[in-house]
Design a protein around this motif. Structure first.
Motif, mmCIF file in Angstrom:
data_model
loop_
_atom_site.group_PDB
_atom_site.id
_atom_site.type_symbol
_atom_site.label_atom_id
_atom_site.label_comp_id
_atom_site.label_asym_id
_atom_site.label_seq_id
_atom_site.Cartn_x
_atom_site.Cartn_y
_atom_site.Cartn_z
ATOM 1 N N PRO A 40 -1.823 -62.323 -42.719
ATOM 2 C CA PRO A 40 -0.849 -63.492 -41.927
ATOM 3 C C PRO A 40 0.119 -63.213 -43.372
ATOM 4 C CG PRO A 40 -2.771 -65.038 -41.870
ATOM 5 C CD PRO A 40 -3.022 -63.914 -42.700
ATOM 6 N N THR A 41 -0.292 -63.144 -44.631
ATOM 7 C CA THR A 41 0.839 -63.240 -45.317
ATOM 8 C C THR A 41 0.980 -62.150 -45.656
ATOM 9 O OG1 THR A 41 -0.526 -64.659 -47.345
ATOM 10 C CG2 THR A 41 1.296 -63.399 -48.120
ATOM 11 N N ALA A 42 1.495 -60.918 -45.367
ATOM 12 C CA ALA A 42 1.263 -59.314 -45.636
ATOM 13 C C ALA A 42 2.050 -59.415 -44.316
ATOM 14 C CB ALA A 42 0.234 -58.072 -45.019
ATOM 15 N N ALA A 43 1.934 -59.792 -42.732
ATOM 16 C CA ALA A 43 3.186 -59.503 -42.162
ATOM 17 C C ALA A 43 4.053 -60.870 -42.310
ATOM 18 C CB ALA A 43 2.788 -60.546 -41.293
ATOM 19 N N VAL A 44 3.696 -61.924 -42.827
ATOM 20 C CA VAL A 44 5.129 -62.853 -43.470
ATOM 21 C C VAL A 44 5.537 -61.812 -44.402
ATOM 22 C CG1 VAL A 44 6.132 -65.098 -44.727
ATOM 23 C CG2 VAL A 44 4.354 -64.946 -42.767
ATOM 24 N N GLU A 45 5.704 -60.882 -45.314
ATOM 25 C CA GLU A 45 5.975 -60.103 -46.076
ATOM 26 C C GLU A 45 6.666 -59.320 -45.310
ATOM 27 O OE1 GLU A 45 3.321 -59.499 -48.893
ATOM 28 O OE2 GLU A 45 3.089 -60.992 -49.841
ATOM 29 N N ALA A 46 6.224 -58.616 -44.299
ATOM 30 C CA ALA A 46 7.075 -57.592 -43.454
ATOM 31 C C ALA A 46 8.322 -58.052 -42.607
ATOM 32 C CB ALA A 46 6.032 -57.141 -42.614
ATOM 33 N N LEU A 47 7.662 -59.475 -42.265
ATOM 34 C CA LEU A 47 8.250 -59.534 -41.892
ATOM 35 C C LEU A 47 9.958 -60.505 -42.108
ATOM 36 C CD1 LEU A 47 8.885 -62.838 -38.707
ATOM 37 C CD2 LEU A 47 10.288 -62.354 -40.716
ATOM 38 N N GLY A 48 9.708 -60.857 -44.041
ATOM 39 C CA GLY A 48 10.511 -61.044 -45.215
ATOM 40 C C GLY A 48 11.708 -59.714 -44.799
ATOM 41 N N ARG A 49 10.917 -58.549 -45.119
ATOM 42 C CA ARG A 49 11.355 -57.168 -45.316
ATOM 43 C C ARG A 49 12.471 -57.020 -44.677
ATOM 44 N NH1 ARG A 49 6.828 -56.368 -48.549
ATOM 45 N NH2 ARG A 49 5.989 -55.214 -46.024
ATOM 46 N N ALA A 50 11.663 -56.616 -43.308
ATOM 47 C CA ALA A 50 12.463 -56.940 -41.780
ATOM 48 C C ALA A 50 14.231 -57.326 -42.089
ATOM 49 C CB ALA A 50 11.611 -56.637 -40.793
ATOM 50 N N TYR A 51 13.577 -58.389 -41.877
ATOM 51 C CA TYR A 51 14.907 -59.728 -41.811
ATOM 52 C C TYR A 51 16.156 -58.621 -42.868
ATOM 53 C CZ TYR A 51 17.732 -63.246 -40.609
ATOM 54 O OH TYR A 51 18.931 -63.823 -40.563
ATOM 55 N N PRO A 86 -1.347 -71.151 -48.808
ATOM 56 C CA PRO A 86 -1.921 -70.390 -50.077
ATOM 57 C C PRO A 86 0.479 -71.438 -49.974
ATOM 58 C CG PRO A 86 -2.820 -69.141 -49.626
ATOM 59 C CD PRO A 86 -2.247 -69.918 -47.819
ATOM 60 N N GLN A 87 0.486 -72.055 -51.525
ATOM 61 C CA GLN A 87 1.284 -72.283 -51.792
ATOM 62 C C GLN A 87 2.470 -71.409 -51.604
ATOM 63 O OE1 GLN A 87 1.809 -74.551 -55.335
ATOM 64 N NE2 GLN A 87 4.279 -74.919 -54.618
ATOM 65 N N PRO A 88 2.070 -69.912 -52.002
ATOM 66 C CA PRO A 88 2.984 -68.802 -52.106
ATOM 67 C C PRO A 88 3.533 -68.716 -50.458
ATOM 68 C CG PRO A 88 1.622 -68.685 -54.496
ATOM 69 C CD PRO A 88 1.144 -69.428 -53.304
ATOM 70 N N LEU A 89 2.529 -68.828 -50.166
ATOM 71 C CA LEU A 89 2.453 -67.972 -48.451
ATOM 72 C C LEU A 89 4.119 -69.180 -47.727
ATOM 73 C CD1 LEU A 89 2.642 -66.074 -46.644
ATOM 74 C CD2 LEU A 89 0.446 -67.236 -45.503
ATOM 75 N N GLU A 90 3.753 -70.756 -48.636
ATOM 76 C CA GLU A 90 4.516 -71.542 -47.228
ATOM 77 C C GLU A 90 5.394 -71.368 -47.936
ATOM 78 O OE1 GLU A 90 3.848 -76.653 -47.559
ATOM 79 O OE2 GLU A 90 2.385 -75.774 -48.327
ATOM 80 N N GLU A 91 5.555 -71.294 -48.924
ATOM 81 C CA GLU A 91 7.358 -71.350 -49.910
ATOM 82 C C GLU A 91 8.095 -69.849 -49.069
ATOM 83 O OE1 GLU A 91 6.487 -70.755 -53.937
ATOM 84 O OE2 GLU A 91 6.389 -73.158 -54.579
ATOM 85 N N GLN A 92 7.203 -69.140 -48.815
ATOM 86 C CA GLN A 92 8.594 -67.757 -48.221
ATOM 87 C C GLN A 92 8.301 -67.982 -46.928
ATOM 88 O OE1 GLN A 92 4.703 -65.243 -48.561
ATOM 89 N NE2 GLN A 92 5.403 -64.098 -50.713
#
Length: 118
Positions: A40-51, A86-92
């Motif tokens: 899930p962390t990798a997917a959220v990071e990919a979403l952020g980069r794509a956005y 995890p907190q870093p994911l929650e913040e992202q």
């Protein structure tokens, strides 16, 4: 000629932004084994980069990936050892929810998935 990176987020329709925002909000309620948070962390990071890049197809792909990873997709027995994000994911996620939820605010290259860690 203006590139997509020059106008991030502008290729997103309201339905995609809403879908992404709702799903990201759901991520904050997920409870998973500690070892399962990497995908899930990798997917959220990919979403952020794509956005941030204005890549609507990339956002759609990342949202679809998160939907598949949802613990609510398949009924499973809850384990008391499951943990919240995890907190870093929650913040992202929180930073992305606010960014995506503000249609008049176009993201910048700096407003990526680690925006909440500054």
């Amino acid at each position: 000629m203006q590139s997509r990176a020059d106008s991030p987020g502008t290729d997103m329709d309201a339905a995609l932004r809403t879908r992404a925002g709702v799903l990201l909000g759901d991520v904050l309620t997920w409870r998973l084994p500690t070892t399962a948070w990497g995908r899930p962390t990798a997917a959220v990071e990919a979403l952020g980069r794509a956005y941030a890049a204005g890549d609507a197809l990339g956002v759609r792909a990342a949202v679809s990936r998160l939907e598949v990873l949802s613990p609510h997709r398949v009924e499973r027995i809850a384990d008391p050892a499951d943990t919240p994000p995890p907190q870093p994911l929650e913040e992202q996620v929180t930073a992305l929810v606010h960014l995506i939820g503000e249609p008049d605010r176009a993201p910048t290259a700096e407003a990526g998935p680690d925006d909440g860690r500054r």
